[in-house]
Design an enzyme around this catalytic site. Structure first.
Site, short mmCIF file in Angstrom:
data_model
loop_
_atom_site.label_atom_id
_atom_site.label_comp_id
_atom_site.label_asym_id
_atom_site.label_seq_id
_atom_site.Cartn_x
_atom_site.Cartn_y
_atom_site.Cartn_z
N ASP A 19 14.79 -14.73 31.72
CA ASP A 19 13.72 -14.79 30.71
C ASP A 19 12.42 -14.17 31.22
OD1 ASP A 19 13.14 -16.66 32.60
OD2 ASP A 19 12.58 -18.25 31.20
N HIS A 222 13.85 12.83 43.40
CA HIS A 222 13.35 11.60 42.80
C HIS A 222 13.65 10.40 43.70
CE1 HIS A 222 13.20 13.34 38.43
NE2 HIS A 222 12.23 13.78 39.21
N ASP A 239 4.75 11.95 45.97
CA ASP A 239 4.55 12.33 44.58
C ASP A 239 4.10 11.07 43.86
OD1 ASP A 239 4.76 13.09 41.91
OD2 ASP A 239 6.60 14.24 42.20
N ASP A 250 -0.45 13.35 37.93
CA ASP A 250 0.87 13.60 38.53
C ASP A 250 0.65 14.61 39.66
OD1 ASP A 250 3.49 14.05 39.16
OD2 ASP A 250 4.09 14.85 37.22
N HIS A 329 14.48 23.09 40.53
CA HIS A 329 13.78 22.57 39.36
C HIS A 329 12.78 23.59 38.83
CE1 HIS A 329 10.09 21.71 41.67
NE2 HIS A 329 10.86 21.19 42.61
N HIS A 333 5.41 21.10 33.83
CA HIS A 333 5.65 20.47 32.54
C HIS A 333 4.33 20.03 31.96
CE1 HIS A 333 5.00 16.58 34.55
NE2 HIS A 333 5.83 16.99 35.49
N HIS A 340 5.88 13.32 31.58
CA HIS A 340 6.48 14.51 30.97
C HIS A 340 6.06 14.46 29.50
CE1 HIS A 340 9.36 15.91 34.19
NE2 HIS A 340 8.81 14.83 34.70
N GLU A 363 4.08 22.69 40.15
CA GLU A 363 4.68 21.98 41.29
C GLU A 363 5.87 22.71 41.91
OE1 GLU A 363 6.86 18.40 40.10
OE2 GLU A 363 6.20 18.76 38.05
N TYR A 367 13.39 22.93 49.35
CA TYR A 367 14.11 21.78 49.88
C TYR A 367 15.34 22.29 50.64
CZ TYR A 367 11.35 20.21 45.92
OH TYR A 367 10.33 20.01 45.03
N ARG A 385 6.86 19.97 48.55
CA ARG A 385 6.42 20.20 47.17
C ARG A 385 4.91 20.02 47.13
NH1 ARG A 385 9.72 17.17 44.85
NH2 ARG A 385 8.55 15.28 44.34
N GLU A 387 1.85 19.84 44.17
CA GLU A 387 1.69 19.72 42.71
C GLU A 387 0.26 19.38 42.35
OE1 GLU A 387 3.73 17.14 39.06
OE2 GLU A 387 3.83 16.39 41.12
#
Length: 417
Positions: A19, A222, A239, A250, A329, A333, A340, A363, A367, A385, A387
């Site tokens: 709950d 991710h 990130d 972001d 990738h 975006h 996004h 970004e 890798y 990366r 960004e």
């Protein structure tokens, strides 16, 4: 001739376990149109000569408010949120069909929540019956995204101000994390500091689960487990961005645990940074997400060739997508209330040109998998990366996260404290 009517439901409450509820986060469209941060509500906007705004809300309830906090109630919906009419949410099945009468077009987003769809369809059916005696009802259904998301695609000065605030808090979080990182600490310590910085600055929440990956975890796009110990000589990829009054930042930065890049790390990092500069430089009204991606892709691919991680000419490597094992990738975006964010990416099958007021992330990354035996050992397990959040302006662009350090020298200085 009939007009249109828009119906938007508030986000439901989700159960985390047993709950216990998940932290509540309002539906972005609903909040954009109302500013009301409560579940159990429905907005009805009617067009016409006068137009009207109707809100269905939960009634004030002293017993429930002891447990869950104060409710807006019918009077608050009108007095605080400007509704022309307001009803108890339990009256929705009776009142919504009447709200639909006299309108030939219904703007609604089907397929998000089945319960809401069921309520809306029942109201439509009831409205059709009522229309036999009283007149028009909606016979054309249009995705509300066609209107609301196009509004949200372009940010006004107020929205840009909120995103600047989100980025300023995110700046402080990234800089503190760089200073805290040291051999022996853990990824979750950096995550905790980031979340702490966000809340201490008054931000409601992280815009998404922070990614704090070190070592080979930097190559997991991710990665959110954030439980590994930091080791000297490793890179850390963070990130993370906060959400301030429902607007997101972001941002990604990559830096060395020990405060100094190794030569392979430095070389790979500079390729990614140069690719980001190239993508930012093409940003202006009329350019597209695809143009940004292609600008970054050329630099990344040439860098992979120069570092002898792939073979062939630039033209051949691009056409055969030899970069794909290292860059899988897209480069950016839309960004706004959603990380996004909404807005059509293509118009009539072609990439949509930017307009002033659009905010995008840029970004690029590289890798190198830890088990990639086709590359020299010193590059294996390196993920980088970088960004930033970039606003398209009338004469070019504005980097909203520009103050967050990213050159090699600046990053090393920040890591040194």
């Amino acid at each position: 001739m009939g007009h249109g009517v828009l119906v938007v439901f508030a986000a439901p409450v989700f159960i985390r376990n047993n709950d216990v509820q998940h932290e509540y986060r309002q539906h972005s469209d609903f909040f954009y149109l109302t500013g009301l941060d409560e579940p159990g509500c429905v907005l009805v906007l009617s067009a016409g000569e006068k137009g009207s705004c109707t809100l269905f809300v939960r009634l004030r309830n002293k017993e429930r408010e002891i447990w869950d906090g104060p409710r807006t109630g019918v009077e608050g919906a009108k007095g605080e949120y400007g509704a022309d009419e307001a009803f108890d949410i339990v009256e929705l099945s009776q009142q919504l069909p009447k709200q639909l009468l006299g309108h030939t077009q219904l703007f609604y987003s089907f397929g998000e929540f089945a319960e809401h769809d069921t309520q809306l369809i029942a109201a439509l059916s009831r409205s059709r019956l009522l229309a036999r005696r009283t007149g028009l009802y909606p016979h054309t259904i249009i995705e509300s995204d066609q209107v609301v998301h196009e509004m949200r695609w372009l940010k006004d000065d107020h929205e840009v101000g909120l995103m600047l605030k989100a980025n300023s808090v995110t700046l402080e979080a990234h800089h503190q994390a760089m200073r805290l990182a040291a051999p022996g600490r853990h990824e979750y310590e950096l995550e905790a500091l980031i979340r702490h910085t966000f809340r201490m600055a008054g931000c409601e929440r992280s815009a998404y689960a922070p990614i704090v990956g070190s070592g080979a975890n930097t190559t997991i796009l991710h990665y959110i487990k954030n439980d590994q110990q930091l080791k000297d000589g490793d890179l850390v990829l963070i990130d993370a961005g906060c959400e301030f009054e429902y607007y997101a930042a972001d941002v990604t930065r990559t830096f060395p645990v020990g405060g100094r890049f190794t030569e392979p790390q430095r070389a790979l990092y500079q390729v990614v940074l140069d690719a980001q500069y190239a993508a930012i430089d093409v940003t202006k009204p009329g350019s597209t997400l695809l143009e940004q991606h292609e600008a970054a892709l050329k630099v990344l691919t040439q860098g992979l060739i120069d570092l002898q991680l792939i073979e062939g000419s630039l033209e051949t490597a691009l056409s055969e997508e030899r970069y794909k094992p290292f860059y899988m990738h897209r480069t950016g975006h839309y960004l706004g209330m959603d990380v996004h964010d909404v807005g059509a990416g293509y118009v009539e099958g072609r990439p949509r040109p930017f307009e002033p007021g659009v905010v995008v992330t840029i970004e690029p990354g590289l890798y190198v998998a830890a088990d990639n035996e086709s590359v020299p050992p010193e590059y294996r397990g390196l993920g980088i990366r970088i960004e930033d959040d970039v606003l398209v302006t009338a004469d070019g662009y504005r980097n909203l996260s520009d103050g967050i350090v990213k050159t090699v020298d600046d990053v090393e200085r920040m890591c040194a404290g």
